[in-house]
Design an enzyme around this catalytic site. Structure first.
Site, PDB file in Angstrom:
ATOM      1  CB  SER A  54      -0.943   0.017   1.204  1.00 44.77           C
ATOM      2  OG  SER A  54      -0.221   0.000   2.425  1.00 44.77           O
ATOM      3  CG  ASP A  90      -3.691   6.583   6.229  1.00 43.91           C
ATOM      4  OD1 ASP A  90      -2.525   6.395   6.621  1.00 43.91           O
ATOM      5  OD2 ASP A  90      -4.208   5.920   5.310  1.00 43.91           O
ATOM      6  CG  HIS A 101      -0.789   4.307   4.076  1.00 44.62           C
ATOM      7  ND1 HIS A 101      -1.949   3.961   4.756  1.00 44.62           N
ATOM      8  CD2 HIS A 101      -0.363   3.171   3.472  1.00 44.62           C
ATOM      9  CE1 HIS A 101      -2.202   2.678   4.562  1.00 44.62           C
ATOM     10  NE2 HIS A 101      -1.256   2.174   3.791  1.00 44.62           N
TER      11      HIS A 101
END
Length: 376
Positions: A35, A336, A339
């Site tokens: 991610s 967040d 990340h």
């Protein structure tokens, strides 16, 4: 691992001057990862019904959600743009030669370095995603698409004129094992397997004709707000006195990175004609926590819920009901909780592209192509 302060002024001088523009040393960029690198593949797999397709994701640069776990561009986007190429498209977004003319990103959020079945066998844990999108699967997807990507061109010509970024990957394997309450000894036993998986991908790409590969190490996982709240401690000795990050998790990242560098040294001997570059994401990111002027709240998430570190103890809540977003994400390292912000990604990318966090340093365009003289 120490990072001399002499690097600090050099590093932030590069940040303040922005990303340098250059003629393209490479015709394409291809990348793999999780991610921290995914530019939309997980979202496409979910049919668009994905957390990153809700505001405020994407607000800074794209001005709308686009599948990235970020307010704007990822490190891989900045690397592509430094070589005159557009932000990285997700590999699952098209299947024509034209779609891949500038390369593509094969990373998938929650992807493991190890394949799902092996991860479950050695840890006893279910993989974070029921479908296998591990590094080996991503690499096979690239191989399957090579006839489309190279249509009208030789495979060797395409491979040698492309830049490959293998990772960051492996962080999910470790973090999910920590969350599964595995012991440090059990998690350390994963390191040789994960490093070998990354080395195998580098070897496969070099055998296919890749001549320039960037291989990132792990991020400073002990500084992520989500891990800070999950592994919170009342013992001051558990925290780094300079950064405030959790020492145990960051020491683990440093160990992984040291083993990865040894593996890459082996790959360089196997492929002396390939330029295999270790990208020290940990080092580049670590300096950001010392720069309180640009990042005054380094351990807080910009987008999250009110409370310690602006994150939930159970999940990353950016974009969900009750979450709040800071008005100035450029002042935050974490977007967040798990990340990074575009600002942090930009700084890390600059540290890799222009030094001093690439080993060996990235060559100038004149070193790669005789008709270019711009330094990259």
């Amino acid at each position: 691992m120490d990072y001399p302060l002499v690097h600090l002024s050099m590093f932030f001088l590069l940040i303040s001057t922005g990303t340098m523009q250059a003629h393209s040393c490479f015709e394409r960029v291809f990348s793999f990862g999780d991610s921290m690198m995914d530019t939309g593949n997980a979202c496409l797999l979910a049919g668009g019904k994905y957390p990153t397709m809700s505001p405020p994701f994407g607000e800074t640069y794209f001005h709308k959600p686009n599948g990235r776990w970020c307010d704007g561009r990822m490190v891989i986007d900045f690397i592509a743009q430094a070589y005159g190429l557009p932000p990285m498209p997700p590999s699952m977004g098209g299947n024509t030669t034209e779609y891949f003319q500038n390369g593509a990103n094969f990373a998938v959020a929650a992807a493991l370095a190890l394949n799902n079945s092996f991860y479950k066998r050695v840890t006893g844990l279910d993989p974070p995603h029921p479908e296998d999108h591990s590094l080996g699967v991503q690499l096979q997807s690239f191989k399957n698409l090579l006839p489309i990507i190279t249509k009208g061109s030789s495979v060797n010509g395409v491979m040698s004129s492309s830049l490959f970024v293998v990772g960051e990957i492996g962080g999910v394997d470790y973090v999910y094992s920590f969350l599964g309450n595995k012991s440090v000894f059990q998690i350390l036993s994963l390191v040789p397997y994960i490093v070998a998986a990354i080395g195998s991908a580098v070897n496969d790409l070099a055998n296919l004709g890749a001549t320039t590969l960037i291989v990132p190490g792990m991020y400073a996982v002990g500084c992520a707000p989500a891990t800070m709240i999950r592994f919170q401690s009342n013992n001051t000795e558990d925290f780094d006195i300079q950064t405030g990050c959790l020492k145990r998790l960051n020491q683990f990242a440093i160990y992984h990175n040291s083993m990865l560098m040894i593996e890459l040294a082996k790959q360089r001997k196997l492929h002396p004609r390939a330029n295999i570059i270790y990208a020290d994401y940990y080092g580049a990111q670590s300096l950001l926590y010392l720069n309180k002027l640009d990042f005054p709240a380094p351990l807080y998430a910009c987008c999250g819920v009110p409370g310690p570190y602006n994150v939930s103890t159970t999940m990353i809540s950016c974009g969900t009901k009750g979450s709040e977003t800071c008005p100035n994400p450029q002042n935050y390292i974490s977007w967040d909780g798990g990340h990074l912000t575009e600002a942090a990604n930009h700084a890390i990318a600059n540290g890799i592209l222009y030094g001093p966090f690439a080993t060996p340093p990235l060559q100038s365009c004149s070193d790669q192509r005789s008709d270019h003289t711009y330094i990259i």
